[in-house]
Scaffold this motif. Structure first.
Motif, PDB file in Angstrom:
ATOM      1  N   LEU A   1       0.856  -1.186   0.000  1.00 25.38           N
ATOM      2  CA  LEU A   1       0.000   0.000   0.000  1.00 25.38           C
ATOM      3  C   LEU A   1       0.888   1.231   0.000  1.00 25.38           C
ATOM      4  O   LEU A   1       1.971   1.223   0.590  1.00 25.38           O
TER       5      LEU A   1
ATOM      6  N   TYR B   1      -3.221   3.790  -2.512  1.00 25.35           N
ATOM      7  CA  TYR B   1      -3.098   2.892  -3.651  1.00 25.35           C
ATOM      8  C   TYR B   1      -2.655   1.518  -3.156  1.00 25.35           C
ATOM      9  O   TYR B   1      -1.915   1.418  -2.165  1.00 25.35           O
ATOM     10  N   GLY B   2      -3.090   0.460  -3.868  1.00 25.55           N
ATOM     11  CA  GLY B   2      -2.666  -0.886  -3.540  1.00 25.55           C
ATOM     12  C   GLY B   2      -2.190  -1.630  -4.772  1.00 25.55           C
ATOM     13  O   GLY B   2      -2.636  -1.352  -5.891  1.00 25.55           O
TER      14      GLY B   2
ATOM     15  N   GLY C   1      -4.352  -9.683  -4.397  1.00 25.29           N
ATOM     16  CA  GLY C   1      -5.603  -9.096  -3.926  1.00 25.29           C
ATOM     17  C   GLY C   1      -6.698 -10.102  -3.692  1.00 25.29           C
ATOM     18  O   GLY C   1      -7.863  -9.736  -3.552  1.00 25.29           O
TER      19      GLY C   1
ATOM     20  N   LEU D   1      -6.279  -5.303  -1.395  1.00 19.13           N
ATOM     21  CA  LEU D   1      -5.925  -4.119  -2.186  1.00 19.13           C
ATOM     22  C   LEU D   1      -6.994  -3.044  -2.111  1.00 19.13           C
ATOM     23  O   LEU D   1      -6.705  -1.866  -2.292  1.00 19.13           O
ATOM     24  N   GLY D   2      -8.241  -3.450  -1.899  1.00 22.20           N
ATOM     25  CA  GLY D   2      -9.328  -2.489  -1.777  1.00 22.20           C
ATOM     26  C   GLY D   2      -9.639  -1.738  -3.048  1.00 22.20           C
ATOM     27  O   GLY D   2     -10.184  -0.633  -3.006  1.00 22.20           O
ATOM     28  N   ILE D   3      -9.329  -2.337  -4.196  1.00 28.12           N
ATOM     29  CA  ILE D   3      -9.458  -1.610  -5.468  1.00 28.12           C
ATOM     30  C   ILE D   3     -10.704  -1.980  -6.251  1.00 28.12           C
ATOM     31  O   ILE D   3     -11.011  -1.359  -7.265  1.00 28.12           O
TER      32      ILE D   3
ATOM     33  N   THR E   1      -7.529   2.756  -4.074  1.00 23.95           N
ATOM     34  CA  THR E   1      -8.545   2.056  -3.291  1.00 23.95           C
ATOM     35  C   THR E   1      -9.897   2.743  -3.467  1.00 23.95           C
ATOM     36  O   THR E   1      -9.980   3.892  -3.915  1.00 23.95           O
TER      37      THR E   1
ATOM     38  N   SER F   1      -5.126  -5.153   5.361  1.00 23.74           N
ATOM     39  CA  SER F   1      -4.743  -3.768   5.150  1.00 23.74           C
ATOM     40  C   SER F   1      -5.557  -2.899   6.092  1.00 23.74           C
ATOM     41  O   SER F   1      -6.678  -3.247   6.473  1.00 23.74           O
TER      42      SER F   1
ATOM     43  N   TRP G   1      -9.527  -3.602   5.544  1.00 23.25           N
ATOM     44  CA  TRP G   1     -10.029  -4.366   4.417  1.00 23.25           C
ATOM     45  C   TRP G   1      -9.106  -5.551   4.177  1.00 23.25           C
ATOM     46  O   TRP G   1      -7.992  -5.609   4.663  1.00 23.25           O
TER      47      TRP G   1
ATOM     48  N   ILE H   1     -13.402  -3.839   0.086  1.00 22.50           N
ATOM     49  CA  ILE H   1     -13.182  -2.399   0.126  1.00 22.50           C
ATOM     50  C   ILE H   1     -13.092  -1.980   1.593  1.00 22.50           C
ATOM     51  O   ILE H   1     -13.578  -2.685   2.484  1.00 22.50           O
ATOM     52  N   PRO H   2     -12.445  -0.868   1.892  1.00 25.40           N
ATOM     53  CA  PRO H   2     -12.265  -0.434   3.278  1.00 25.40           C
ATOM     54  C   PRO H   2     -13.583  -0.292   4.031  1.00 25.40           C
ATOM     55  O   PRO H   2     -14.562   0.257   3.511  1.00 25.40           O
TER      56      PRO H   2
END
Length: 390
Positions: free
Chosen positions: A167, A175-176, A180, A185-187, A201, A219, A231, A244-245
């Motif tokens: 991260l 950013y991640g 994942g 990664l939360g993307i 993210t 993360s 997340w 996602i977070p």
């Protein structure tokens, strides 16, 4: 949480460096390839590298940021994570010469990769890249720190390395990149196996993040108002991963946190008043059976009080399955899984609740300033002294 610790130089302040736990890759800096069940005071030659501003412990290697912006690494180097241009371990701290022309302000060690942030906002990575965790647009490993060109036009403030992902914190954005599959990664709201370039993210666009954390497949981030976001892999066995977070929300007014530390199955949260809380299940490895605090719970996890009989905590750290803290009096306490001696009590026994490590008192007439750092199965403790009349 990894934070810079400013240390005065010369006669105004000195520091001791202690290490214990897993050491068969040279990660303890003792010059020996063996586990140490008791804290080992590293020789003066170790501290002569300069005051340590930040230490980051990975799977079996250590990255040290020295006052002035220089970097030293040691331990396992089989994937190039030490940044010395070779695939070999180092039993003693060795300067990362490839970064000698840069002033480094932040570092992080993952399972077998490393990352470095310069004062100009550039990000450099090295080590294992087989999951894209180096961010270079490929899946190759690298034994020298190489700038992440994708972020060359942006200013990176912090970096955090997990087991197979990374991260970075930019102003107003996280950013991640890397693995994942657990959502770390939360993307994307959908499952992502891995990416080899930094991707933003989702869900933190309107949040002012001041710190990012990564360990294992987890993360996390802390906002400027003390909110905790996490997340990736769930802290509760059998629960769904978070892609996602998610902000830790409570039925009581949201508690404000100032520091966080992630392990493989747990997290530690430090509040502004020095109280310590934990997330995760008691698995008999690395977690303690703490009293429940139902008012701090949601559908994903429960926050539990770590009972220290009123003692305030200044700093926390988490390894794979063990934990450590520094009290308001500068003492270090550990608990959790002890297979490699990482608790520092002379055995491989587990410890269910925080227990103080007794170290020789070598700093007379001083006020101790201490920090603790955890790798996957080892621990570092830095004890500084500052004269009372300073």
């Amino acid at each position: 949480m990894e934070e810079n610790r400013k240390v005065k130089t010369g006669e105004e302040e000195e520091e001791e460096v202690w290490s214990w736990g897993a050491g068969t890759e040279g990660q303890l800096g003792t010059g020996r390839l063996q586990d140490e069940y008791l804290p080992q005071l590293l020789p003066r030659s170790f501290s002569s590298i300069g005051p340590i501003s930040l230490l980051s412990c990975g799977g079996a290697h250590v990255v040290a940021l020295i006052s002035g912006g220089k970097v030293m690494t040691w331990g396992r180097g089989s994937s190039g994570e030490l940044g010395h241009g070779e695939l070999a371990q180092s039993l003693q701290p060795k300067s990362v010469e490839a970064l000698s022309s840069s002033i480094i302000t932040h570092v992080s060690a993952g399972w077998n990769h490393s990352a470095f942030v310069s004062d100009t906002g550039s990000l450099f990575t090295c080590g294992d890249g087989s999951f894209g965790q180096l961010g270079h647009g490929d899946y190759k490993s690298c034994s020298y720190p190489t700038q992440v060109s994708f972020l060359a036009s942006k200013h990176v403030h912090q970096v955090a390395c997990g087991m197979r992902h990374s991260l970075v914190l930019l102003k107003g954005q996280v950013y991640g990149f890397g693995s994942g599959k657990r959502g770390q990664l939360g993307i994307s709201k959908d499952k992502v196996r891995f990416v080899n370039l930094p991707q933003p993210t989702i869900g933190l666009e309107d949040v002012e993040i001041v710190n990012v954390q990564a360990n294992g497949d987890h993360s996390a981030a802390l906002s400027n108002d003390g909110h905790f976001y996490t997340w990736g892999r769930s802290f509760v066995k059998g629960d769904s991963d978070s892609y996602i977070p998610q902000c830790l929300r409570t039925t009581a007014p949201l508690m404000s946190f100032t520091e966080a530390a992630l392990g493989w199955n747990h997290a530690l949260l430090l509040s502004g008043d020095g109280s310590l809380y934990s997330l995760g299940e008691y698995l008999g490895q690395g977690m303690m059976p703490m009293k429940d605090s139902p008012e701090y719970s949601n559908n994903t996890f429960t926050v539990k009080d770590v009972d220290l009989n009123g003692t305030k905590v200044l700093h926390v750290a988490a390894g794979a399955e063990h934990s450590a803290l520094v009290t308001e009096f500068g003492a270090v306490m550990t608990w959790g899984w002890g297979e490699h001696g990482q608790l520092g009590f002379g055995s491989t026994d587990d410890q269910a609740s925080p227990k103080m490590i007794i170290l020789p008192c070598t700093f007379s007439d001083t006020v101790a300033k201490s920090r603790v750092y955890c790798g996957s199965g080892f621990t570092f403790f830095i004890r500084g002294k500052l004269p009372l009349n300073s």
